[in-house]
Design a protein around this motif. Structure first.
Motif, mmCIF file in Angstrom:
data_model
loop_
_atom_site.group_PDB
_atom_site.id
_atom_site.type_symbol
_atom_site.label_atom_id
_atom_site.label_comp_id
_atom_site.label_asym_id
_atom_site.label_seq_id
_atom_site.Cartn_x
_atom_site.Cartn_y
_atom_site.Cartn_z
ATOM 1 N N VAL A 18 -16.740 13.672 -6.960
ATOM 2 C CA VAL A 18 -16.771 14.268 -5.625
ATOM 3 C C VAL A 18 -16.093 15.629 -5.671
ATOM 4 C CG1 VAL A 18 -15.958 14.042 -3.249
ATOM 5 C CG2 VAL A 18 -16.789 12.029 -4.482
ATOM 6 N N GLU A 20 -14.076 17.592 -3.816
ATOM 7 C CA GLU A 20 -13.238 17.392 -2.635
ATOM 8 C C GLU A 20 -13.022 18.676 -1.858
ATOM 9 O OE1 GLU A 20 -9.646 15.429 -3.619
ATOM 10 O OE2 GLU A 20 -10.630 13.565 -4.253
ATOM 11 N N LEU A 23 -16.135 19.250 0.097
ATOM 12 C CA LEU A 23 -16.264 18.250 1.147
ATOM 13 C C LEU A 23 -15.316 18.557 2.308
ATOM 14 C CD1 LEU A 23 -17.744 15.639 1.882
ATOM 15 C CD2 LEU A 23 -15.873 14.367 0.813
ATOM 16 N N CYS A 45 -23.295 17.820 2.499
ATOM 17 C CA CYS A 45 -22.287 16.759 2.365
ATOM 18 C C CYS A 45 -22.712 15.730 1.321
ATOM 19 C CB CYS A 45 -22.061 16.078 3.716
ATOM 20 S SG CYS A 45 -21.135 17.051 4.909
ATOM 21 N N LEU A 49 -20.950 14.690 -2.363
ATOM 22 C CA LEU A 49 -20.614 13.315 -2.714
ATOM 23 C C LEU A 49 -21.373 12.834 -3.943
ATOM 24 C CD1 LEU A 49 -20.515 11.759 0.875
ATOM 25 C CD2 LEU A 49 -18.571 12.054 -0.668
ATOM 26 N N GLN A 127 -20.100 2.421 -5.824
ATOM 27 C CA GLN A 127 -19.409 3.621 -5.364
ATOM 28 C C GLN A 127 -20.329 4.511 -4.528
ATOM 29 O OE1 GLN A 127 -17.932 6.424 -8.403
ATOM 30 N NE2 GLN A 127 -15.932 6.268 -7.404
ATOM 31 N N LEU A 128 -21.568 4.670 -4.966
ATOM 32 C CA LEU A 128 -22.513 5.475 -4.192
ATOM 33 C C LEU A 128 -22.876 4.801 -2.871
ATOM 34 C CD1 LEU A 128 -24.875 6.873 -6.980
ATOM 35 C CD2 LEU A 128 -23.260 8.151 -5.556
ATOM 36 N N ARG A 130 -20.785 3.037 -1.101
ATOM 37 C CA ARG A 130 -19.645 3.323 -0.226
ATOM 38 C C ARG A 130 -19.698 4.760 0.280
ATOM 39 N NH1 ARG A 130 -17.062 -0.297 -3.794
ATOM 40 N NH2 ARG A 130 -16.522 1.355 -5.262
ATOM 41 N N ARG A 131 -20.096 5.683 -0.580
ATOM 42 C CA ARG A 131 -20.199 7.073 -0.147
ATOM 43 C C ARG A 131 -21.308 7.238 0.903
ATOM 44 N NH1 ARG A 131 -19.710 10.301 -5.962
ATOM 45 N NH2 ARG A 131 -17.643 9.457 -6.550
ATOM 46 N N SER A 132 -22.413 6.529 0.724
ATOM 47 C CA SER A 132 -23.496 6.582 1.713
ATOM 48 C C SER A 132 -23.019 6.062 3.066
ATOM 49 C CB SER A 132 -24.690 5.749 1.229
ATOM 50 O OG SER A 132 -25.203 6.246 0.020
ATOM 51 N N MET A 134 -19.911 6.012 4.100
ATOM 52 C CA MET A 134 -18.952 6.972 4.628
ATOM 53 C C MET A 134 -19.668 8.143 5.295
ATOM 54 S SD MET A 134 -15.931 9.039 2.594
ATOM 55 C CE MET A 134 -17.087 10.042 1.659
ATOM 56 N N LEU A 135 -20.737 8.618 4.669
ATOM 57 C CA LEU A 135 -21.504 9.723 5.236
ATOM 58 C C LEU A 135 -22.156 9.306 6.556
ATOM 59 C CD1 LEU A 135 -22.275 12.646 4.571
ATOM 60 C CD2 LEU A 135 -24.344 11.762 3.467
#
Length: 405
Positions: A18, A20, A23, A45, A49, A127-128, A130-132, A134-135
């Motif tokens: 990421v 950061e 972001l 964004c 990520l 992990q991806l 979770r990022r999806s 979060m987005l």
């Protein structure tokens, strides 16, 4: 279709790193971004990520299609598409798309479904995912904050011109769905672009859920004005700390003072989400219905008749009677206007109360969420009357679920 791992428990894989700093810059930029800039911002964004292009779709006013914020893209159907499945079930969906995958995430503000976010990615791991998610959370908050002042977002979710009475009344309506861990309230109102006198309201005040449904006299701008004044008076009393009797009294006084020749019927409820104690006042309206263990408890929320709201002079009630009962976990309460059960098919047969309640019971038993139950139900009512309602049709359902704490 690809099975979706639970992001909370999936094993993290070798997801790209990421950026950061980028972001942080994008999140700061999002605060002042115009709604029309959100598709490009979502892409940036997603890239920060470690993912590919992002797609943002909002549900239209009638929850039939998902409208892209990118005006170059086509709308997607709520029924029959992977994006629509994510919207209907409020669950992620992953699909193959040529050489990539698309992760469809529901966009949810609290308990209200806004639309979906699609993210392209070459591969997928916990992990991806979770990022999806979060987005999706980020853009749900952005959309919620910006739609309050954006005519462009409102226009994108409309598929037909809106008449003035509907425009005025919809400016007063709350979100379709609200809730907490202990209770949820959801509502629908049709015809979406031509409503006049029907309205609903719901609000959470600490542990109290306030709900209200109204049916104004007539089918014109004045009818909408009547229910708009009623909603404003109810909110004013609630925000001033008034109890249920105070709220109803304030609405009575406001209509008698400002619109003395107009009135509305309605039901106002207050549910204590900690104890399950329900109090309600019925002002000349069809009685609420209580659904428990997949059946309607006949007469459970009936009460002696009281006059409509807003009657002045000798017709005004001396005092409103507040009634009460104790709900059980999982109970659902239904408020509705007569346009729902009085919808008629081509042969003149009414949709009817039995068909109405049976639809809800069967949908609940099938595991549908309350908002999805009402979406399906109002579409069934419209189709029954060939999409030409003779009267406004409004339904509000709230559920007490303390076991979800």
């Amino acid at each position: 279709m690809i099975p979706v791992p639970d992001p909370a428990h999936a094993t993290a894989g070798p997801a790209p790193g990421v950026d950061e700093n980028l972001l942080e810059q994008l999140i700061a930029e999002a605060q002042t971004a115009l709604p029309v800039d959100l598709p490009a911002l979502a892409d940036r964004c997603a890239s920060a990520l470690g993912m590919g292009a992002a797609l943002v779709y909002l549900a239209d006013l009638q929850q039939r299609i998902l409208v892209p914020l990118d005006e170059a893209l086509e709308a997607l159907p709520v029924e029959g598409s992977s994006a629509g499945w994510a919207y209907r079930t409020v669950s992620p969906r992953v699909v193959d798309a040529a050489d990539d995958l698309i992760v469809w995430m529901p966009l949810v503000d609290g308990a209200e479904r806004l639309g979906v976010l699609g993210v392209r990615t070459a591969s997928l791991d916990g992990q991806l995912m979770r990022r999806s998610r979060m987005l999706a959370h980020l853009f749900a908050m952005l959309l919620t904050s910006k739609r309050a002042y954006s005519d462009w977002l409102a226009a994108r979710t409309r598929s037909a011109p809106m008449r003035l009475p509907a425009e005025m009344l919809r400016a007063f309506l709350p979100p379709r769905t609200i809730g907490s861990t202990r209770c949820v309230s959801t509502a629908v109102l049709e015809p979406a672009y031509d409503i006049a006198g029907d309205a609903f309201d719901h609000s959470v005040v600490k542990n109290l859920l306030h709900t209200m449904i109204l049916d104004g006299m007539g089918h014109d701008l004045i009818a909408g004005l009547t229910t708009s004044v009623a909603m404003a008076a109810a909110r004013n009393a609630r925000r001033g700390g008034g109890d249920l009797a105070d709220v109803v009294g304030s609405v009575d006084q406001a209509l008698a003072q400002w619109l003395p020749d107009h009135f509305c019927t309605g039901v106002l409820c207050r549910l204590d989400a900690e104890t399950g104690v329900l109090r309600w006042v019925n002002c000349g309206h069809p009685p609420p219905l209580l659904i428990r263990d997949e059946r309607v408890l006949a007469g459970a929320l009936d009460s002696p008749p009281q006059p409509p709201i807003g009657l002045a002079g000798p017709l005004a009630p001396e005092a409103r009677r507040v009634h009460g009962t104790k709900l059980e976990p999982g109970d659902c309460v239904l408020l509705y206007t007569d346009g729902v059960v009085e919808a008629r098919d081509a042969d003149g047969a009414e949709f009817g109360l039995d068909r109405f309640t049976d639809f809800i019971i069967r949908s609940n038993a099938a595991g549908q969420r309350p908002a999805e139950v009402l979406r399906l139900l109002i579409h069934a009512v419209l189709e029954y009357q060939r999409n030409e309602l003779r009267d406004d049709a409004t339904i509000l359902l709230f559920e007490w679920r303390p076991q979800h704490q």
